[in-house]
Scaffold this motif. Structure first.
Motif, PDB file in Angstrom:
ATOM      1  N   LYS A  69       0.841  -1.188   0.000  1.00 45.94           N
ATOM      2  CA  LYS A  69       0.000   0.000   0.000  1.00 45.94           C
ATOM      3  C   LYS A  69       0.881   1.245   0.000  1.00 45.94           C
ATOM      4  N   ASN A  70       0.704   2.080  -1.019  1.00 42.30           N
ATOM      5  CA  ASN A  70       1.470   3.326  -1.188  1.00 42.30           C
ATOM      6  C   ASN A  70       2.977   3.085  -1.343  1.00 42.30           C
ATOM      7  N   ALA A  71       3.368   1.881  -1.740  1.00 42.36           N
ATOM      8  CA  ALA A  71       4.798   1.563  -1.874  1.00 42.36           C
ATOM      9  C   ALA A  71       5.429   2.333  -3.032  1.00 42.36           C
ATOM     10  N   ASP A  72       6.693   2.638  -2.883  1.00 50.06           N
ATOM     11  CA  ASP A  72       7.484   3.264  -3.940  1.00 50.06           C
ATOM     12  C   ASP A  72       7.698   2.235  -5.053  1.00 50.06           C
ATOM     13  N   SER A  73       7.314   2.580  -6.271  1.00 51.83           N
ATOM     14  CA  SER A  73       7.380   1.624  -7.376  1.00 51.83           C
ATOM     15  C   SER A  73       8.800   1.255  -7.778  1.00 51.83           C
ATOM     16  N   SER A  74       9.790   1.999  -7.306  1.00 52.92           N
ATOM     17  CA  SER A  74      11.175   1.611  -7.583  1.00 52.92           C
ATOM     18  C   SER A  74      11.500   0.264  -6.946  1.00 52.92           C
ATOM     19  N   ILE A  75      10.765  -0.104  -5.901  1.00 52.70           N
ATOM     20  CA  ILE A  75      10.922  -1.429  -5.281  1.00 52.70           C
ATOM     21  C   ILE A  75      10.601  -2.515  -6.303  1.00 52.70           C
ATOM     22  N   PHE A  76       9.525  -2.322  -7.045  1.00 55.28           N
ATOM     23  CA  PHE A  76       9.116  -3.297  -8.061  1.00 55.28           C
ATOM     24  C   PHE A  76      10.184  -3.395  -9.152  1.00 55.28           C
ATOM     25  N   LEU A  77      10.710  -2.233  -9.519  1.00 59.44           N
ATOM     26  CA  LEU A  77      11.718  -2.190 -10.581  1.00 59.44           C
ATOM     27  C   LEU A  77      12.988  -2.927 -10.158  1.00 59.44           C
ATOM     28  N   ARG A  78      13.405  -2.752  -8.913  1.00 59.71           N
ATOM     29  CA  ARG A  78      14.612  -3.428  -8.435  1.00 59.71           C
ATOM     30  C   ARG A  78      14.443  -4.945  -8.488  1.00 59.71           C
ATOM     31  N   THR A  79      13.251  -5.410  -8.151  1.00 60.23           N
ATOM     32  CA  THR A  79      12.992  -6.850  -8.217  1.00 60.23           C
ATOM     33  C   THR A  79      13.077  -7.358  -9.655  1.00 60.23           C
ATOM     34  N   ALA A  80      12.532  -6.594 -10.594  1.00 57.75           N
ATOM     35  CA  ALA A  80      12.600  -6.990 -12.003  1.00 57.75           C
ATOM     36  C   ALA A  80      14.041  -7.020 -12.493  1.00 57.75           C
ATOM     37  N   LEU A  81      14.859  -6.052 -12.058  1.00 63.11           N
ATOM     38  CA  LEU A  81      16.272  -6.040 -12.439  1.00 63.11           C
ATOM     39  C   LEU A  81      16.990  -7.271 -11.902  1.00 63.11           C
ATOM     40  N   GLU A  82      16.648  -7.654 -10.696  1.00 62.79           N
ATOM     41  CA  GLU A  82      17.251  -8.854 -10.112  1.00 62.79           C
ATOM     42  C   GLU A  82      16.857 -10.096 -10.910  1.00 62.79           C
ATOM     43  N   GLU A  83      15.610 -10.155 -11.345  1.00 65.48           N
ATOM     44  CA  GLU A  83      15.133 -11.309 -12.117  1.00 65.48           C
ATOM     45  C   GLU A  83      15.864 -11.432 -13.449  1.00 65.48           C
ATOM     46  N   ILE A  84      16.049 -10.319 -14.158  1.00 66.01           N
ATOM     47  CA  ILE A  84      16.696 -10.436 -15.468  1.00 66.01           C
ATOM     48  C   ILE A  84      18.186 -10.762 -15.310  1.00 66.01           C
ATOM     49  N   ALA A  85      18.814 -10.226 -14.263  1.00 68.41           N
ATOM     50  CA  ALA A  85      20.225 -10.530 -14.039  1.00 68.41           C
ATOM     51  C   ALA A  85      20.399 -11.995 -13.664  1.00 68.41           C
ATOM     52  N   THR A  86      19.488 -12.507 -12.836  1.00 67.28           N
ATOM     53  CA  THR A  86      19.544 -13.915 -12.451  1.00 67.28           C
ATOM     54  C   THR A  86      19.370 -14.814 -13.676  1.00 67.28           C
TER      55      THR A  86
END
Length: 202
Positions: A69-86
């Motif tokens: 709730k009201n989270a900063d969307s950069s959190i979502f982006l960091r997770t996606a970056l981790e997924e593509i690097a993995t």
């Protein structure tokens, strides 16, 4: 190479901050959403996740979960970056289109490119930001974002090439493998962020 496509839309809502591409923008209305409603980062995140067949934002951050709730969307982006690097990929370039009547994006497009590039750890030259008005679409109260991303395989480190050559020269293969597995690799240039703990959004 892999290609990903992302799309998102949010309705405007009075008296909430407007955040697009991680940039806070002066406007009388923001975008409604379970998180901060950042339509551009949501589209980019979905494009990245889709490129490596990892699902979408809802897979990782369901709107039913109050932690987001009201989270900063950069959190979502960091997770996606981790997924593509993995998965063994890095960003080649991204191209985006914002469709909204107001505010005008062209005056801040350069600043948006810089911010998005910073969040993705890539050059602004590899970020495309375009804006269109929803002419004839009856969508004046909505912001829409489209994103296409090109991923490329992470380049083979020079140390790996060297060790492979050593193995070819009849050096003990077990020693080479142990060196590669136990060695510390510098991933700072791969667009990766530290592993994100979904139980801690602070």
């Amino acid at each position: 190479m892999r290609i990903g496509y992302g799309f998102d839309s949010h309705a405007f809502k009075p008296d909430v901050p407007l955040v697009i591409g991680g940039l806070k923008i002066e406007h009388h209305s923001g975008l409604a959403g379970h998180s901060d409603g950042d339509v551009l980062l949501h589209a980019i995140t979905d494009a990245l996740l889709g490129a490596v067949s990892a699902g979408d934002i809802g897979t990782f951050f369901p709107p039913s979960d109050q932690r987001w709730k009201n989270a900063d969307s950069s959190i979502f982006l960091r997770t996606a970056l981790e997924e593509i690097a993995t998965a063994g990929y890095e960003i080649g370039n991204i191209d985006t289109v914002l469709i909204l009547a107001q505010p005008k994006i062209v005056p801040i497009a350069g600043e948006l490119r810089e911010k998005v590039a910073e969040l993705l750890c890539i050059s602004p030259r590899d970020v495309g930001i375009k804006a269109k008005t929803p002419e004839g679409l009856n969508q004046d109260g909505v912001a829409v974002a489209h994103c296409t991303v090109l991923l490329r395989p992470i380049a083979e480190p020079d140390t790996l090439k060297t060790k492979t050559a050593e193995a070819d020269d009849d050096i003990d293969v077990d020693v080479v493998v142990r060196t590669l597995v136990n060695g510390v690799r510098d991933t700072s240039a791969l667009g990766r962020k530290p592993t994100f703990d979904t139980d801690d959004i602070t």
